[in-house]
Design a protein around this motif. Structure first.
Motif: not given
Length: 139
Positions: A15-25, A34-36, A133-136
């Motif tokens: 969920e943290a990865l999805i939130a970070a990826a969506r924020a960047a996008a 986004v898929t994890v 960005t999400a992975l960071k």
């Protein structure tokens, strides 16, 4: 011989990865999917922005799967499947949902592969950037 347990990718991580990826996008004005996936290739989390192109859901999942199976960013694999590349026949040789377009990244913890993230919806370079960005945010 000692073994060290590695903490698997959790739902909270996903969920943290999805939130970070969506924020960047969102910051770039790009609607995405986004898929994890966990280390076994099972879906941990998925989110498609309602205005993202429909196929982005499929591409994000296939990018994540490809990054996981080959333990490599999909951006690094693009040239390998070109007609003169060593993996040219790989996309059609296997009955697997592989996609060799930038936007998929393997996820490691303590040097061990624990999952993957895939993003679809933007240009391949944008999707790769959003995943990076999400992975960071996870580390």
């Amino acid at each position: 011989m000692s073994t060290t347990a590695v903490t698997p990718l959790t739902s909270a991580d996903a969920e943290a990865l999805i939130a970070a990826a969506r924020a960047a996008a969102e910051g770039a004005g790009i609607p995405v999917s986004v898929t994890v996936l966990d280390a076994g290739g099972h879906l941990l989390a998925f989110r498609r922005d309602e205005t993202a192109v429909l196929i982005s859901g499929e591409t994000s999942t296939r990018k994540a799967y490809t990054a996981l199976q080959l333990n490599s960013p999909t951006a690094d694999l693009v040239d390998l499947v070109k007609p003169d590349g060593p993996f040219h026949s790989l996309p059609t040789a296997l009955d697997k949902p592989l996609l060799f377009i930038a936007g998929g990244l393997p996820i490691h913890r303590d040097g061990h592969l624990i999952g993957a993230i895939g993003i679809g919806g933007g240009a391949p370079e944008q999707d790769h950037s959003f995943a990076t960005t999400a992975l960071k945010k996870l580390s």
